[in-house]
Write a protein that holds these residues in place. Structure first.
Motif, PDB file in Angstrom:
ATOM      1  N   ALA A 100       8.853  -5.222  -0.780  1.00  0.00           N
ATOM      2  CA  ALA A 100       7.392  -5.095  -1.085  1.00  0.00           C
ATOM      3  C   ALA A 100       7.101  -3.826  -1.418  1.00  0.00           C
ATOM      4  O   ALA A 100       6.513  -3.437  -2.413  1.00  0.00           O
ATOM      5  N   ILE A 101       7.633  -2.807  -0.690  1.00  0.00           N
ATOM      6  CA  ILE A 101       7.154  -1.431  -1.078  1.00  0.00           C
ATOM      7  C   ILE A 101       7.938  -0.899  -2.362  1.00  0.00           C
ATOM      8  O   ILE A 101       6.974  -0.589  -3.158  1.00  0.00           O
ATOM      9  N   PHE A 102       9.135  -1.332  -2.470  1.00  0.00           N
ATOM     10  CA  PHE A 102       9.860  -0.742  -3.710  1.00  0.00           C
ATOM     11  C   PHE A 102       9.536  -1.735  -5.020  1.00  0.00           C
ATOM     12  O   PHE A 102       9.247  -1.325  -5.993  1.00  0.00           O
ATOM     13  N   GLY A 103       9.262  -3.043  -4.883  1.00  0.00           N
ATOM     14  CA  GLY A 103       8.685  -3.903  -5.943  1.00  0.00           C
ATOM     15  C   GLY A 103       7.515  -3.575  -6.335  1.00  0.00           C
ATOM     16  O   GLY A 103       7.133  -3.514  -7.512  1.00  0.00           O
ATOM     17  N   THR A 104       6.521  -2.985  -5.498  1.00  0.00           N
ATOM     18  CA  THR A 104       5.460  -2.587  -6.056  1.00  0.00           C
ATOM     19  C   THR A 104       5.476  -1.261  -6.710  1.00  0.00           C
ATOM     20  O   THR A 104       4.902  -1.237  -7.791  1.00  0.00           O
ATOM     21  N   TYR A 105       6.247  -0.367  -6.214  1.00  0.00           N
ATOM     22  CA  TYR A 105       6.678   1.022  -7.050  1.00  0.00           C
ATOM     23  C   TYR A 105       6.974   0.491  -8.392  1.00  0.00           C
ATOM     24  O   TYR A 105       6.862   1.147  -9.307  1.00  0.00           O
ATOM     25  N   LEU A 106       8.006  -0.562  -8.736  1.00  0.00           N
ATOM     26  CA  LEU A 106       8.619  -0.858  -9.552  1.00  0.00           C
ATOM     27  C   LEU A 106       7.690  -1.247 -10.626  1.00  0.00           C
ATOM     28  O   LEU A 106       7.832  -1.135 -11.973  1.00  0.00           O
ATOM     29  N   ALA A 141       0.927  -1.239   0.149  1.00  0.00           N
ATOM     30  CA  ALA A 141      -0.136  -0.094   0.144  1.00  0.00           C
ATOM     31  C   ALA A 141       0.930   1.103  -0.002  1.00  0.00           C
ATOM     32  O   ALA A 141       0.635   2.324  -0.636  1.00  0.00           O
ATOM     33  N   ILE A 142       2.010   1.095   0.749  1.00  0.00           N
ATOM     34  CA  ILE A 142       3.062   2.408   0.723  1.00  0.00           C
ATOM     35  C   ILE A 142       3.364   2.471  -0.683  1.00  0.00           C
ATOM     36  O   ILE A 142       3.752   3.565  -1.140  1.00  0.00           O
ATOM     37  N   GLY A 143       3.738   1.406  -1.223  1.00  0.00           N
ATOM     38  CA  GLY A 143       4.495   1.403  -2.543  1.00  0.00           C
ATOM     39  C   GLY A 143       3.292   2.214  -3.657  1.00  0.00           C
ATOM     40  O   GLY A 143       3.735   3.007  -4.505  1.00  0.00           O
ATOM     41  N   PHE A 144       2.145   1.940  -3.373  1.00  0.00           N
ATOM     42  CA  PHE A 144       1.232   2.812  -4.293  1.00  0.00           C
ATOM     43  C   PHE A 144       1.054   4.332  -3.949  1.00  0.00           C
ATOM     44  O   PHE A 144       0.937   4.893  -4.744  1.00  0.00           O
ATOM     45  N   ILE A 145       1.137   4.482  -2.522  1.00  0.00           N
ATOM     46  CA  ILE A 145       1.213   5.950  -2.279  1.00  0.00           C
ATOM     47  C   ILE A 145       2.337   6.548  -2.883  1.00  0.00           C
ATOM     48  O   ILE A 145       2.339   7.816  -3.236  1.00  0.00           O
ATOM     49  N   ILE A 146       3.656   6.063  -2.774  1.00  0.00           N
ATOM     50  CA  ILE A 146       4.864   6.512  -3.217  1.00  0.00           C
ATOM     51  C   ILE A 146       4.658   6.812  -4.963  1.00  0.00           C
ATOM     52  O   ILE A 146       4.987   7.913  -5.512  1.00  0.00           O
ATOM     53  N   TYR A 147       4.098   5.788  -5.548  1.00  0.00           N
ATOM     54  CA  TYR A 147       4.017   5.905  -6.759  1.00  0.00           C
ATOM     55  C   TYR A 147       2.974   7.252  -7.253  1.00  0.00           C
ATOM     56  O   TYR A 147       3.095   7.834  -8.085  1.00  0.00           O
ATOM     57  N   ALA A 148       1.757   7.146  -6.488  1.00  0.00           N
ATOM     58  CA  ALA A 148       0.996   8.296  -6.829  1.00  0.00           C
ATOM     59  C   ALA A 148       1.396   9.801  -6.344  1.00  0.00           C
ATOM     60  O   ALA A 148       1.237  10.571  -6.874  1.00  0.00           O
ATOM     61  N   ASN A 150       5.396   1.386 -11.939  1.00  0.00           N
ATOM     62  CA  ASN A 150       6.142   2.241 -12.822  1.00  0.00           C
ATOM     63  C   ASN A 150       6.551   1.728 -14.082  1.00  0.00           C
ATOM     64  O   ASN A 150       6.872   2.335 -15.041  1.00  0.00           O
ATOM     65  N   PHE A 151       7.005   0.610 -14.061  1.00  0.00           N
ATOM     66  CA  PHE A 151       7.738  -0.099 -15.352  1.00  0.00           C
ATOM     67  C   PHE A 151       7.184  -1.382 -15.891  1.00  0.00           C
ATOM     68  O   PHE A 151       7.689  -1.739 -16.881  1.00  0.00           O
ATOM     69  N   THR A 152       5.895  -1.549 -15.334  1.00  0.00           N
ATOM     70  CA  THR A 152       5.327  -2.573 -16.383  1.00  0.00           C
ATOM     71  C   THR A 152       3.846  -2.327 -16.513  1.00  0.00           C
ATOM     72  O   THR A 152       3.249  -1.288 -16.135  1.00  0.00           O
ATOM     73  N   ARG A 153       3.168  -2.944 -17.325  1.00  0.00           N
ATOM     74  CA  ARG A 153       1.670  -2.776 -17.572  1.00  0.00           C
ATOM     75  C   ARG A 153       0.740  -3.426 -16.627  1.00  0.00           C
ATOM     76  O   ARG A 153      -0.601  -3.591 -17.008  1.00  0.00           O
TER      77      ARG A 153
END
Length: 398
Positions: free
Chosen positions: A365-371, A124-131, A374-377
């Protein structure tokens, strides 16, 4: 007359379709609106869509919901607008209340039941960082806005009272409005012709709910006032709502644990429809002490509270927006308001990470979600499913 009725029916049917298929956030939502309601149905023109969406973005409240309501208002007036609002929010609201029921049941019946969410909580934090990244690059474009963003992040991190947020938004807008001369003049008649009825409706409910809650101390009334106030102050979309809800309901009132909140936020990322539906989950769990009736009541009260203010405000402003946007101080103030909203989003990522263990699994988990974002569809629902399966697999193995 018959043709108009059929058209209303078709519009509501299209809104239902969007409410159960609109995954992927505001960008995907706009693309679907453009394809279905502009190109296929021709309810409005493309230029009208962009104008309505821009107006909704500069008002507090849920942008996608306001856009749907505004289109309904253009087609059939207030009646159709309110119907489209109900049809749009109902599926996501029901799904998030069901999620609250599930989380509450699992925790009551099985100790450690949220272990399946081992990975989706940090995700969920990865989603927030991306947003936050997407929002910052879109909204923060000057040195002054950058400074306001960082100050807002700093203050939001150290001062957790929900009453700090509206003050920050006001100050941010005031600071940048002083630089209105940097914005070009717009020609045309600037005389405002304002119909105040919807403004009075919005403000009247806000004041009445606050007074009634203070006098009765009734939890249902207080809950409605909390969400109505938040819905009246949120600029920047569903991701900006997160720090408000976390501060008020987790840290300030302790109705939810941090673990429950993060699990709900992650689940909401895999749901179709408006991202503000996380409010129904928070509202339901805030009244779980009253059993099934409390869960249902809290969920629907939260939905009403969070979605109604933005609807009242869009109906109020849409009638004179063409004149209002010609005023340079108004356009200049939006820069500061948006910058402060971004700062709150940065603080939210830090605040939500604090209760988690700073171990390798959570960081990955955080950075995996962000990646992945950001870099996949891969879509958000697919990423959430991957996280749930990973959590279940981890528990089976270890």
């Amino acid at each position: 007359m018959a043709v108009r009725k059929v058209r209303y029916y078709l519009y509501l049917k299209d809104v239902i379709l969007l409410s159960v298929t609109a995954f992927g956030g505001p960008q995907a939502f706009l693309a679907m609106i453009l394809d279905l309601m502009v190109r296929k149905r021709a309810y409005i023109t493309e230029s009208e869509l962009w104008e309505l969406n821009a107006l909704c973005q500069v008002l507090p409240g849920p942008t996608s919901t306001q856009t749907i309501s505004a289109i309904g208002y253009r087609i059939g007036g207030p009646a159709l607008a309110y119907l489209s609002l109900l049809v749009w929010i109902l599926p996501a609201t029901i799904l998030m209340i069901a999620a609250a029921f599930l989380i509450d049941f699992l925790q009551e019946s099985t100790p450690g039941a949220l272990s399946f969410a081992k990975f989706i909580q940090p995700m969920a934090i990865g989603f927030i960082i991306y947003a936050a990244q997407k929002t910052i690059f879109k909204m923060v474009k000057t040195a002054e806005a950058t400074v306001l963003m960082m100050l807002a992040a700093f203050i939001s991190f150290f001062y957790h009272s929900p009453y700090v947020f509206p003050i920050l938004l006001f100050v941010g807008g005031l600071v940048t409005s002083l630089n209105y001369k940097n914005h070009p003049r717009e020609k045309g008649d600037k005389k405002l012709r304002i119909s105040w009825s919807n403004f009075y409706l919005w403000a009247g409910i806000l004041v009445f709910a606050a007074l009634l809650g203070a006098l009765t101390k009734n939890q249902s009334v207080l809950l409605f006032e909390n969400f109505y106030r938040n819905g009246s102050l949120i600029f920047g979309g569903g991701q900006v709502l997160v720090p408000y809800l976390y501060t008020e309901f987790v840290e300030f009132k302790r109705f939810l644990s941090s673990q429950e909140f993060l699990t709900g936020y992650a689940i909401s990322q895999g749901m179709p429809g408006p991202t503000f539906s996380i409010s129904s989950y928070v509202g339901a769990l805030s009244m779980r002490e009253y059993g099934v009736v409390g869960l249902l009541t809290g969920g629907f009260i939260a939905a009403a509270g969070i979605f109604l203010p933005g609807t009242f405000l869009i109906f109020f402003v849409i009638k004179f927006w063409d004149q209002l946007k010609k005023y340079r101080p108004v356009r200049a103030a939006l820069e500061g308001i948006n910058a402060v909203s971004c700062g709150m989003l940065i603080a939210a990522a830090y605040l939500l990470f604090e209760p988690l263990d700073a171990n390798l699994f959570n960081v990955l988990a955080i950075f995996g979600t962000y990646l992945l974002l950001n870099f996949t569809r891969l879509s958000s629902p697919v990423i959430i499913i991957i996280g749930v399966l990973a959590g279940i697999g981890y528990n089976l193995i270890f």
